[in-house]
Write a protein that holds these residues in place. Structure first.
Motif, PDB file in Angstrom:
ATOM      1  N   TYR A 177       0.837  -1.205   0.000  1.00 46.44           N
ATOM      2  CA  TYR A 177       0.000   0.000   0.000  1.00 46.44           C
ATOM      3  C   TYR A 177       0.874   1.257   0.000  1.00 46.44           C
ATOM      4  CZ  TYR A 177      -3.316   3.531   1.675  1.00 46.44           C
ATOM      5  OH  TYR A 177      -4.072   4.670   1.825  1.00 46.44           O
ATOM      6  N   VAL A 187       1.070   4.188  -2.912  1.00 51.41           N
ATOM      7  CA  VAL A 187       0.771   5.588  -2.583  1.00 51.41           C
ATOM      8  C   VAL A 187       1.985   6.478  -2.860  1.00 51.41           C
ATOM      9  CG1 VAL A 187       0.255   7.193  -0.695  1.00 51.41           C
ATOM     10  CG2 VAL A 187      -1.048   5.061  -0.929  1.00 51.41           C
ATOM     11  N   LYS A 229      -7.128  -6.505   3.204  1.00 51.39           N
ATOM     12  CA  LYS A 229      -6.249  -5.399   2.801  1.00 51.39           C
ATOM     13  C   LYS A 229      -5.854  -5.367   1.331  1.00 51.39           C
ATOM     14  CE  LYS A 229      -5.456  -3.792   7.077  1.00 51.39           C
ATOM     15  NZ  LYS A 229      -5.739  -2.395   7.500  1.00 51.39           N
ATOM     16  N   ARG A 264      -8.353   1.704  -2.575  1.00 49.10           N
ATOM     17  CA  ARG A 264      -8.081   2.474  -1.354  1.00 49.10           C
ATOM     18  C   ARG A 264      -6.935   3.454  -1.562  1.00 49.10           C
ATOM     19  NH1 ARG A 264      -5.947   0.094   2.559  1.00 49.10           N
ATOM     20  NH2 ARG A 264      -5.581  -1.985   1.710  1.00 49.10           N
ATOM     21  N   ALA A 265      -5.856   2.982  -2.202  1.00 54.20           N
ATOM     22  CA  ALA A 265      -4.689   3.844  -2.404  1.00 54.20           C
ATOM     23  C   ALA A 265      -5.052   5.079  -3.215  1.00 54.20           C
ATOM     24  CB  ALA A 265      -3.576   3.063  -3.088  1.00 54.20           C
ATOM     25  N   THR A 276      -8.252   6.422  -3.801  1.00 51.95           N
ATOM     26  CA  THR A 276      -9.263   7.287  -3.173  1.00 51.95           C
ATOM     27  C   THR A 276      -8.734   7.941  -1.890  1.00 51.95           C
ATOM     28  OG1 THR A 276     -10.248   5.358  -2.084  1.00 51.95           O
ATOM     29  CG2 THR A 276     -11.211   6.047  -4.187  1.00 51.95           C
ATOM     30  N   ASP A 277      -7.881   7.230  -1.156  1.00 50.06           N
ATOM     31  CA  ASP A 277      -7.283   7.839   0.039  1.00 50.06           C
ATOM     32  C   ASP A 277      -6.392   9.013  -0.339  1.00 50.06           C
ATOM     33  OD1 ASP A 277      -8.505   5.878   1.522  1.00 50.06           O
ATOM     34  OD2 ASP A 277      -6.657   4.794   2.037  1.00 50.06           O
ATOM     35  N   THR A 278      -5.749   8.920  -1.497  1.00 53.61           N
ATOM     36  CA  THR A 278      -4.774   9.935  -1.905  1.00 53.61           C
ATOM     37  C   THR A 278      -5.408  11.094  -2.665  1.00 53.61           C
ATOM     38  OG1 THR A 278      -3.147   8.140  -2.096  1.00 53.61           O
ATOM     39  CG2 THR A 278      -2.533  10.274  -3.037  1.00 53.61           C
TER      40      THR A 278
END
Length: 459
Positions: A188, A192, A238, A245-246, A248-250
């Motif tokens: 992850y 990122v 995970k 996730r990587a 949308t989180d960023t």
């Protein structure tokens, strides 16, 4: 050659593997006298269906041939297109498939693998109402407008590009070790870090595209060797949504798309050729394949041709992972070269890695060693027969050949022999598609830039 009472004739036989029986040659010989209609359909995600209407002999004396033909047909459909449910309208064939696609059965590996990929129990269903083919290709790729990031996750390095209106303004390659790391946080953070590195070179991020080895359904990581050491419980929690996730989180709610690296290679091929309907085959550690259809769309098929049968010989080499024999993974990658080299009289040090063994044969080929030439000619013979089979299944217009096995003089000789076999034995295929190698334009497009073009911008 005779197999299960079927006489098979092949003019071109690999010098170093005279027992090789091209699967297409077996199929055509089998079907000459087969008269009993049978239909098979394979269902995958989203209710998509791949249906085959064919024939068997349906007599007790030809039962073994019938079972073998259907076994190889179903195996091909599963690994080419994917599926968790097989429909069949013949009771004997149904009984046979039920007996092999189950725990402890001959196809237990495929049974379990497909159930995991599609997150549904694998079923064989007897029905008189066989569903017809239904495809739902995903419009993906070829979008170059805006500020985009393309990320390519490899087994030994990761590449990322920042692309503004089709021009690469930044690219970076970083060594990493995803296959040996059991902690998904490592993966992850690596993803990122790459995304942020590219984003720093653009005024904004409009979309992110990801190219990665493995099987992806709805942008989720269903199976991927990059996460080989991650425990199953952590994989579920995970890894399956790791790219989502990587991204949308960023960057929040930006368009994104995740695709198999083979499909993205084929997409890069369409961008360099300015045409569609391309099958890309990378012969390296394994046989990695991707396909872009007539409309320039990624189909959503698995295209895992490494596990599609190509050799009907009962003595064909076994794949250690699936336990099956005669599948492409042992013919169109470095294992194929290393299998044939000792038969040509080339001694290979068993302490060497497969990649190092390949280099031994490549070095001899560069020196015009006739033993190495026999290796590449034999693989070219394999490939000529097999591409005719793939062509029957896909109907592609181009085949793009990539990977370390295709490099140097060996690749040139392999290609020459392949074309000769196609011209000699499969003129309809030879006239239907063109063999091509990566050119400078393909290299300029690159995997990460092609990945950047995957998502369509929001209107």
């Amino acid at each position: 050659m005779n197999l299960y009472g079927i006489e098979i004739d092949s003019k071109n036989v690999p010098e170093l593997d005279p027992a090789f029986i091209p699967i297409l040659k077996f199929n055509r010989a089998f079907l000459k006298d087969a008269a009993k209609p049978v239909s098979i359909a394979v269902e995958r995600a989203g209710g998509q269906i791949a249906t085959t209407h064919t024939f068997i002999h349906g007599t007790p004396e030809m039962a073994a041939a019938d079972r073998y033909y259907i076994d190889r047909l179903v195996k091909t459909e599963l690994w080419m297109k994917g599926g968790y449910k097989v429909y069949v309208n013949d009771k004997d064939i149904y009984d046979y498939l039920r007996g092999v696609y189950c725990e402890g059965g001959a196809r237990a590996f495929d049974w379990e693998f497909m159930a995991d990929v599609f997150e549904k129990p694998f079923e064989v269903v007897l029905t008189g109402d066989i569903p017809e083919t239904l495809d739902k290709p995903v419009p993906m790729g070829g979008h170059l407008e805006g500020c985009r990031i393309g990320f390519d996750a490899g087994g030994s390095d990761r590449k990322v590009s920042a692309v503004i209106d089709g021009e690469t303004v930044f690219s970076e390659e970083v060594v990493w070790l995803p296959k040996v790391n059991p902690d998904p946080t490592y993966h992850y953070e690596g993803i990122v870090s790459a995304l942020k590195s590219a984003a720093a070179h653009m005024p904004r991020v409009d979309a992110v595209g990801v190219s990665s080895a493995g099987i992806y359904i709805n942008n989720r990581t269903m199976k991927a060797s990059l996460f080989l050491k991650v425990p199953k419980d952590l994989y579920e929690e995970k890894v399956k949504d790791i790219y989502i996730r990587a991204i949308t989180d960023t960057f929040g709610d930006v368009p994104y798309a995740v695709a198999n690296d083979g499909d993205v290679s084929a997409l890069a091929g369409t961008m360099s050729l300015n045409d569609n309907n391309v099958l890309g085959i990378a012969m390296g550690t394994s046989e990695a394949v991707g396909y872009v259809d007539e409309n320039g769309q990624i189909t959503g098929w698995l295209n895992e041709l490494a596990f599609v049968p190509v050799d009907a010989s009962p003595d064909a080499m076994q794949d250690e992972w699936s336990g099956d024999i005669g599948c492409g993974v042992k013919y169109f990658c470095q294992d194929g070269v290393n299998k044939l080299a000792p038969r040509a009289g080339i001694e290979l040090d068993e302490s060497l890695s497969p990649a190092e063994k390949l280099k031994v044969t490549q070095k001899l080929m560069e020196a015009d060693d006739p033993r190495a030439a026999k290796v590449y000619e034999s693989i070219g013979c394999y490939l000529g027969h097999t591409l005719a089979y793939y062509y029957e299944k896909y109907g592609f217009r181009y085949v793009l050949l990539l990977g370390r096995v295709m490099s140097g003089k060996g690749g040139d000789l392999l290609l020459e022999k392949c074309q000769q076999v196609l011209n000699d034995e499969y003129p309809e295929a030879a006239a239907g598609f063109k063999l091509t190698l990566p050119d400078e334009k393909f290299r300029r497009v690159g995997q990460s830039m092609a990945a950047a073009s995957l998502p369509e911008l929001k209107r």
